[in-house]
Structures are given as structure tokens and as C-alpha cells.
Design a protein around this motif. Structure first.
Motif, PDB file in Angstrom:
ATOM      1  N   HIS A   1      22.860  -3.816  -3.218  1.00 52.13           N
ATOM      2  CA  HIS A   1      21.985  -3.521  -4.337  1.00 52.13           C
ATOM      3  C   HIS A   1      21.911  -4.786  -5.195  1.00 52.13           C
ATOM      4  CE1 HIS A   1      23.284   0.817  -3.465  1.00 52.13           C
ATOM      5  NE2 HIS A   1      22.069   0.624  -2.975  1.00 52.13           N
TER       6      HIS A   1
ATOM      7  N   GLU B   1      23.901  -5.620  -8.472  1.00 58.20           N
ATOM      8  CA  GLU B   1      25.332  -5.276  -8.460  1.00 58.20           C
ATOM      9  C   GLU B   1      26.155  -6.468  -7.960  1.00 58.20           C
ATOM     10  OE1 GLU B   1      25.724  -1.612  -6.278  1.00 58.20           O
ATOM     11  OE2 GLU B   1      24.213  -0.596  -7.480  1.00 58.20           O
TER      12      GLU B   1
ATOM     13  N   HIS C   1      30.174  -2.684  -4.468  1.00 57.16           N
ATOM     14  CA  HIS C   1      29.056  -2.312  -5.352  1.00 57.16           C
ATOM     15  C   HIS C   1      29.443  -2.415  -6.827  1.00 57.16           C
ATOM     16  CE1 HIS C   1      26.438  -0.137  -2.338  1.00 57.16           C
ATOM     17  NE2 HIS C   1      27.559  -0.272  -1.650  1.00 57.16           N
TER      18      HIS C   1
HETATM   19 ZN    ZN Z   1      25.350   0.023  -5.175  1.00 58.98          ZN
END
Ligand code: ZN
Length: 488
Positions: A97, A100, A187
Motif C-alpha cells: 500500500h 504505508e 504495512h
Molecule cells: Zn496495508
């Protein structure tokens, strides 16, 4: 019988000794961290161009092997950085992501550590037993614009089955080629998560993902749980109570769940929030310390002795934190007083280049918020909420704004100034809201969705203000204040 007791005692003592050694290493890692920190990555908004020179540096270093293993949709390289001679493969990837980045920073700290001459005894053990593979910033296109999804708009973590994203395809291909024993899925999570029924932020959250709807535990998943129990014990030392356990509901499309299913013990680590650590640099350090300690325990096999049941003792993640909670506020509506609590968050708004941000405060909940918590909590019992008024003198420009004494103006009840020549940006350096000349002075409004800006009076004296979601002590220092707003 006596011999058996003796043997058991010896085994227990040697386990104690081993765990003692690991513990010593952990505290040394924490103490010496600054030596290995990759200082060029000191903010959350990092891009592929920031990590490229670092990847190139390790490419030229004979201790490491760097292989290009894929490319993002917009053509940014995905590199796998490997080190070690062990039969057991450990695979770590970060930032699938794009917004992140905490573990990407920690990975480069870990690589600096592995490159150094320090901790040679421990590192020899690690690199003899294991081969470590790092894939930092799996979603560089998302990182470019500081957003979760990739350039196609796909959440890579819901693409483990359909594999439409080149980034997801790369992740699967690398996992399969390594058949890694352990996988670290790295993450960030929202800073508003807390450890269930406490006011402690979930600074780190863990998950050993399920591989079926029944949430069964086989050896693959159990090993991930054991390593998590070990990592939790480390974080507890430096951030007591600040660990959460992520929901293990099976998500058939997610990578963690499938990677467990494919035979790799997947360890999901989510970096959350920590008081006064907006850029998450303390959390990055905790990533560094706990991941390296986990690698060490995987290398020497210590984790095998950990009771898998302890995994469920880690409190669950909850999402009940605000940046600022104001409780017991008396608010008058149509002449009648009501007692309410306010939940206030500060949203980050990026600049055009996605290299920096400013904050916009927002009331996100209102009413009885006794089951919620704040990073900062203010008891407004006995305070009266009033709107700030307009400062009678028009300000010419930003230069004259900088000369204003905002605290003394707020004390006098002023909350707004008008500025003749407005700057390009929409934020200010002081807790004094700026209005365009033609703009009417805002009325007091504490509804959900509104920007919280008002004064808190006691016995007719303005003691506190809330400006753009920041609590301002009118008689003290306000070190956490970041920015006010300009209404154009
Ligand atoms: Zn994530």
C-alpha cells in the motif's frame, strides 16, 4: 526418573540461557539503533527515487545480491535484495500500500545493520542458517502519490487470486521461487487504532493470517503465531500495552491469507500510532528492533518453545482513538444546555507533489463518547464554549501575520483575522484562522464534519482554545501545534 528430571532441568536452563541471549541482543539493538538508521528516509512521504540510490548502493556491495524481479505499471523497478547462505529462506516485503512506508524505512535500517561489522557473532549465526530476501516498496506508483492503491486503482492486497497487478504477480512469483519458510508482510494501519478497551494506541498490530474460513491452525500458521508472541514480548518492553492483534477473519483475496495457504508462515505487521510521533520514527525503530530479533529467533529456533496459545492473549485491535477528545462540554442550543463529548481528528492534506502535508481538524463524533479515547483528552467540565470574534484590524499579508501574537489575541476573544493579500497555501503557522476579506466570520458550530475552532471560557476568562482541531493552552506552550487554516 531422577535422570529425567535432571534432563528436563538442563533443557529448561539452556532455553532460559538462549532466550537470555536473545533478550540481550534486543536491548543492544535498541540502544545502538542510531548507528544504523538510514537518515535519508526521515519522513513518511518517500518515493521510489528516494530508495533507488540505496538499492544501487547495495547492488554494488558484494555482501548482497540485488535482482530486479518486476516492474510497476508505471515502469518503476521492483528489486529483491538478498543476503545469507542458509537453506531457510525468509522473505520480507513492504509498502504494497503506497501510503504505508514505515517498514520500508526499517528495511533499509536492517540492511545497514547487516552491512556493518557490528554484532558479528549474531549475524554469522543468522546468515549461516537463513537467507534473507527484502522487497522494499512493492507499490512504488502508489508511493509516488502517497495513496493505498496502485496505478490501476487496485488494492494489491485483494489481488492475490486474480493477479492483475504486475506488483501482485511479482510478489507471488518471488514467494513461489523462494518457497520461503517465513514471510513478513509489512504495512501501516490507521493511527486511530487502540488496544481493545484501553486508551493505548496500537503502535504495532500483528496477525498470523488464517488460511480458511474455519481459522484452523496448522504448523505453518502456528509458527507465525509463535514468532508473533516473541515479537509482542519485545514491543511490550518499549511500548507497554501498545500492541494489538488484527482480526483473523479469512479474506480469500488477500496475500497474507494465501501466502499462509501456500506454505509460508506469514507474519503481518501493522505500524499504527504513537503519541507525538507524527512521522512514525519511533515506530520505525520498534520495527527494526523487533524484526531483527524475530529473524534471530528464527535462525536459532528458539521460537519453537513458545506456547501457541499465548497468541490469543494479545489484546485485539479496536478503532476508538481520536487525536483529541473533549469531554463534558456544555453546549447551548436554542437556549438549552446539553452535555456532550467531542471526538476530533486531524486529517492530513498533501501538497501537490505529495512530499509534505498540512492538517485539517474535523469533528468526527459527538455525544456520549465514554467508550472512546484520545491521544489527548480535555475535561471541559465548568467551561463555556464560545466563538472567537474577528480581529478589528485588517492584516496586509503573511509578513504582518507572522508578527501577530496569536495567544494574546485568543485570550482577548479574537479567533479570526482578515488578510488583504493571501498566500498560495491554505494553512498558517499560528493558531489564528485567516479569512479572505469578503468571507463572513464563521459562527459556532460543533456538528459532525465541521472544523473545530472555538474558545473555552471559565468564569468569563478565555483559558483554552481549540483551533483547527488543536487544543491550545492560552497560558502555556503548545509544542504539538502544526498549522492553522486560511479560508479563501
Ligand atoms: Zn496495508
Amino acid at each position: 526418573m531422577k535422570l529425567r528430571i535432571l534432563l528436563i532441568t538442563i533443557i529448561l536452563l539452556s532455553t532460559e540461557l538462549m532466550l537470555g541471549q536473545s533478550e540481550e541482543m534486543t536491548s543492544e539493538l535498541y540502544k545502538t539503533y542510531e548507528k544504523f538508521k538510514e537518515v535519508s528516509l526521515d519522513k513518511r512521504r518517500i518515493k521510489h527515487t528516494n530508495i533507488k540510490p540505496l538499492v544501487d548502493k547495495f547492488h554494488k556491495n558484494s555482501k548482497f545480491t540485488v535482482n530486479k524481479v518486476g516492474q510497476s505499471i508505471e515502469g518503476r523497478d521492483l528489486n529483491l535484495i538478498s543476503i545469507g547462505k542458509g537453506k531457510t529462506n525468509v522473505f520480507l516485503w513492504s509498502q504494497m500500500h503506497g501510503d504505508e512506508p514505515t517498514a520500508t524505512q526499517a528495511i533499509f535500517d536492517i540492511l545497514n545493520f547487516l552491512d556493518s561489522d557490528d554484532f558479528s557473532k549474531e549475524k554469522k549465526k543468522i546468515l549461516k542458517k537463513l537467507t534473507l530476501h527484502f522487497l522494499p516498496m512493492l507499490n512504488p506508483d502508489g508511493a509516488e502519490v502517497f495513496t493505498r492503491r496502485n496505478a490501476l486503482g487496485v488494492d494489491i492486497n485483494r489481488d492475490a487470486l486474480r493477479l492483475q497487478s504486475p506488483e501482485g504477480k511479482t510478489l507471488k512469483r518471488v514467494r513461489d521461487s523462494l518457497n520461503a519458510e517465513f514471510g513478513f508482510n509489512l504495512h501501516d494501519q490507521s493511527t486511530y487504532y487502540n488496544a481493545e478497551r484501553t486508551d493505548k494506541p496500537a503502535t504495532i498490530s500483528y496477525l498470523a493470517p488464517a488460511y480458511n474460513y474455519e481459522k484452523e491452525i496448522n504448523d505453518v500458521r502456528a509458527n507465525a503465531m509463535k514468532v508473533i508472541v516473541y515479537m509482542n514480548s519485545i514491543i511490550q518492553k518499549y511500548a507497554p500495552g501498545q500492541v494489538g492483534r488484527y482480526s483473523d477473519d479469512f479474506e480469500p483475496r488477500a496475500f497474507g491469507d494465501n501466502i499462509t495457504k501456500w506454505g509460508t508462515s506469514a507474519i503481518l505487521i501493522e505500524s499504527g500510532g504513537y503519541l507525538n510521533d507524527v512521522e512514525k520514527q519511533e515506530i520505525r525503530k520498534l520495527n527494526y528492533v523487533s524484526i531483527l530479533s524475530a529473524i534471530y529467533t528464527i535462525a536459532n529456533g528458539d521460537y519453537n518453545d513458545i506456547a501457541v496459545e499465548d497468541y490469543n492473549k494479545i489484546p485485539q485491535n479496536d478503532r476508538k482513538l481520536f487525536n483529541l477528545k473533549i469531554k463534558n462540554l456544555t453546549y447551548e442550543l436554542n437556549g438549552k444546555p446539553y452535555k456532550i463529548d467531542l471526538g476530533i481528528n486531524r486529517i492530513e492534506v498533501d501538497n501537490r507533489e505529495n512530499t509534505d502535508f498540512y492538517n485539517v481538524g474535523r469533528i468526527v463524533d459527538l455525544g456520549d463518547l465514554s467508550t472512546y479515547y484520545g491521544y489527548e483528552t480535555f475535561d471541559a467540565e465548568g467551561y463555556k464554549i464560545v466563538a472567537g470574534t474577528l480581529y478589528p484590524t485588517m492584516i496586509a499579508s503573511s509578513t504582518s501575520y507572522e508578527r501577530l501574537n496569536a495567544l494574546s489575541m485568543l485570550k482577548k476573544g479574537y479567533g479570526y483575522v482578515k488578510m488583504a493579500k493571501l498566500p498560495d497555501v491554505r494553512y498558517t503557522s499560528k493558531p489564528m484562522t485567516v479569512l479572505k476579506v469578503t468571507k463572513a466570520t464563521p459562527k459556532l458550530d460543533v456538528n459532525v464534519g465541521r472544523n473545530p475552532t472555538f474558545l473555552l471560557q471559565k468564569n468569563g476568562v478565555n483559558e483554552y482554545a481549540v483551533v483547527n482541531g488543536y487544543l491550545i493552552n492560552l497560558n502555556g506552550e503548545n509544542p504539538n501545534f502544526k498549522n492553522g487554516l486560511i479560508y479563501k
